[in-house]
Design a protein around this motif. Structure first.
Motif, mmCIF file in Angstrom:
data_model
loop_
_atom_site.group_PDB
_atom_site.id
_atom_site.type_symbol
_atom_site.label_atom_id
_atom_site.label_comp_id
_atom_site.label_asym_id
_atom_site.label_seq_id
_atom_site.Cartn_x
_atom_site.Cartn_y
_atom_site.Cartn_z
ATOM 1 N N HIS A 52 -1.323 -2.658 -12.848
ATOM 2 C CA HIS A 52 -0.411 -1.968 -13.764
ATOM 3 C C HIS A 52 0.354 -0.845 -13.077
ATOM 4 C CE1 HIS A 52 -3.943 0.643 -13.703
ATOM 5 N NE2 HIS A 52 -3.160 1.611 -14.136
ATOM 6 N N GLU A 53 -0.160 -0.364 -11.949
ATOM 7 C CA GLU A 53 0.553 0.674 -11.209
ATOM 8 C C GLU A 53 1.789 0.128 -10.500
ATOM 9 O OE1 GLU A 53 -2.083 2.510 -8.465
ATOM 10 O OE2 GLU A 53 -3.696 2.776 -9.936
ATOM 11 N N HIS A 54 1.809 -1.181 -10.294
ATOM 12 C CA HIS A 54 2.842 -1.782 -9.449
ATOM 13 C C HIS A 54 3.744 -2.779 -10.183
ATOM 14 C CE1 HIS A 54 0.910 -0.177 -5.762
ATOM 15 N NE2 HIS A 54 -0.198 -0.341 -6.452
ATOM 16 N N LYS B 64 -7.863 -3.781 -10.201
ATOM 17 C CA LYS B 64 -7.715 -2.999 -11.422
ATOM 18 C C LYS B 64 -6.446 -2.150 -11.418
ATOM 19 C CE LYS B 64 -12.691 -2.645 -12.336
ATOM 20 N NZ LYS B 64 -13.825 -1.712 -12.577
ATOM 21 N N ARG B 65 -5.598 -2.324 -10.398
ATOM 22 C CA ARG B 65 -4.450 -1.430 -10.241
ATOM 23 C C ARG B 65 -3.112 -2.148 -10.319
ATOM 24 N NH1 ARG B 65 -5.879 0.502 -4.740
ATOM 25 N NH2 ARG B 65 -3.829 1.486 -4.803
ATOM 26 N N ARG C 198 7.854 0.398 -10.621
ATOM 27 C CA ARG C 198 7.128 -0.849 -10.810
ATOM 28 C C ARG C 198 8.091 -2.026 -10.754
ATOM 29 N NH1 ARG C 198 3.446 -0.756 -15.984
ATOM 30 N NH2 ARG C 198 5.378 0.002 -16.951
ATOM 31 N N ASN D 260 0.820 -1.202 0.000
ATOM 32 C CA ASN D 260 0.000 0.000 0.000
ATOM 33 C C ASN D 260 0.863 1.265 0.000
ATOM 34 O OD1 ASN D 260 -2.407 -1.404 0.060
ATOM 35 N ND2 ASN D 260 -2.529 -1.396 2.287
ATOM 36 N N GLU E 97 -10.979 -1.013 -5.520
ATOM 37 C CA GLU E 97 -10.750 -1.819 -6.716
ATOM 38 C C GLU E 97 -9.273 -2.170 -6.944
ATOM 39 O OE1 GLU E 97 -14.139 -1.062 -9.805
ATOM 40 O OE2 GLU E 97 -13.054 0.840 -9.511
ATOM 41 N N PRO E 98 -8.659 -2.838 -5.971
ATOM 42 C CA PRO E 98 -7.228 -3.156 -6.111
ATOM 43 C C PRO E 98 -6.911 -4.048 -7.306
ATOM 44 C CG PRO E 98 -8.212 -4.389 -4.293
ATOM 45 C CD PRO E 98 -9.226 -3.363 -4.722
#
Length: 322
Positions: free
Chosen positions: A283-285, A280-281, A254, A131, A277-278
């Motif tokens: 791509h951020e990581h 869907k995320r 990333r 997080n 909505e984790p």
């Protein structure tokens, strides 16, 4: 269930480390969270080994039969990453596939950020990423804890949770395991006011055995935590603000190694702890997301609750890496 397991001890990064090993081939390391042990992977070790892998499941720093430093600062990112690097060196492995849950998986994420050359791939269970919060985690927990019971805030005060949990390890473990499963509603604990103990905040579970946990299996956890106490595990929470500061170094970076994920529909962490909505995320990581699977029915402890389904997905993912 124990056929093929070998228990070993090693001096690693200043600790006496206990781990279980089985099989030969590409190395897979399974990392547990709190309040767990290597034993939380009992249903995965054999099947993965039989599929052609060398499987290692350690007791993480502060838990089980691995050393437990008393100072919470000895559980920071550098210390835990050092444990994993030392484990790989001890095993004679240049790199490994890491899978884990909770603190164990977060430790693998740290390793992938700081030493990607030692990580062949990541298979996250339930906790999809570290997080990125605007405030330190213990500050956020304290704010929540002023409104209702919050386990992180309760854990953060040295000596308080240690005393309560050490006095009743069996009550705590059976209650928390049930509360985190797909058969219970963990958020019942939030209905209790500040100042409640964790044991009192957790719902009363049905008598053992449960479909996924026997009396003998629970007793192994009770025996280990009765012997070593809970302070080592609680220190993983108490160092949260220090780790938050250390992780700022890669907050917008990333992870580049291959990434897979397995979650479950009744997991409290996915529902509450990773924001909106984790799923869907990713791509951020991560730069290279290769698989995402959500299993029906299971709660947070899905590798124990639904071992057959979890193992099938794990082996499917691992097959793509060989």
């Amino acid at each position: 269930m124990t056929a093929g397991w070998t228990h070993r001890f090693a001096s690693i990064n200043g600790l006496d480390v206990h781990y279980v090993e089985q099989g030969s081939g590409p190395l897979v390391v399974l990392l547990h969270g709190f309040p767990h042990l290597w034993f939380s992977w009992r249903h995965q070790i054999g099947p993965i080994a039989e599929a052609g892998f060398r499987v290692v499941a350690p007791d993480m720093r502060g838990m089980g039969r691995t050393s437990a430093p008393r100072d919470h600062r000895e559980y920071d990112v550098d210390a835990i990453t050092g444990d994993l690097l030392g484990l790989l060196d001890h095993l004679g492995a240049e790199r490994a596939i890491f899978s884990g849950l909770d603190f164990g998986m977060f430790s693998a994420y740290d390793l992938a950020h700081l030493h990607p050359e030692r990580v062949a791939a990541l298979i996250g269970l339930q906790n999809p990423f570290i997080n990125r919060t605007d405030k330190p985690p213990l500050t956020l927990a304290a704010e929540s804890g002023r409104e209702h019971f919050n386990h992180i805030h309760y854990f953060s005060e040295p000596g308080v949770a240690d005393r309560d949990l050490d006095a009743a390890p069996r009550d705590f473990l059976r209650k928390v395991f049930h509360a985190l499963s797909g058969d219970a509603d963990y958020l019942v604990s939030w209905r209790h006011p500040p100042g409640t103990t964790y044991i009192d905040a957790l719902p009363e579970p049905p008598p053992l055995p449960w479909p996924w946990l026997s009396e003998a299996e629970l007793e192994l956890y009770v025996e280990n935590y009765s012997a070593g106490g809970f302070t080592g595990g609680l220190n993983w929470y108490r160092v949260g603000d220090l780790r938050w500061e250390q992780r700022k170094a890669y907050v917008r970076r990333r992870i580049a190694v291959p990434y897979f994920f397995i979650g479950s529909e009744n997991d409290i962490d996915l529902a509450v702890w990773h924001g909106d909505e984790p799923l869907k995320r990713f791509h951020e990581h991560y730069e290279d997301v290769r698989g995402v699977r959500i299993l029906e029915g299971a709660g947070h402890l899905m590798q124990m609750e639904r071992p057959r389904e979890v193992n099938a997905v794990l082996l499917e993912y691992l097959a793509t890496l060989t």
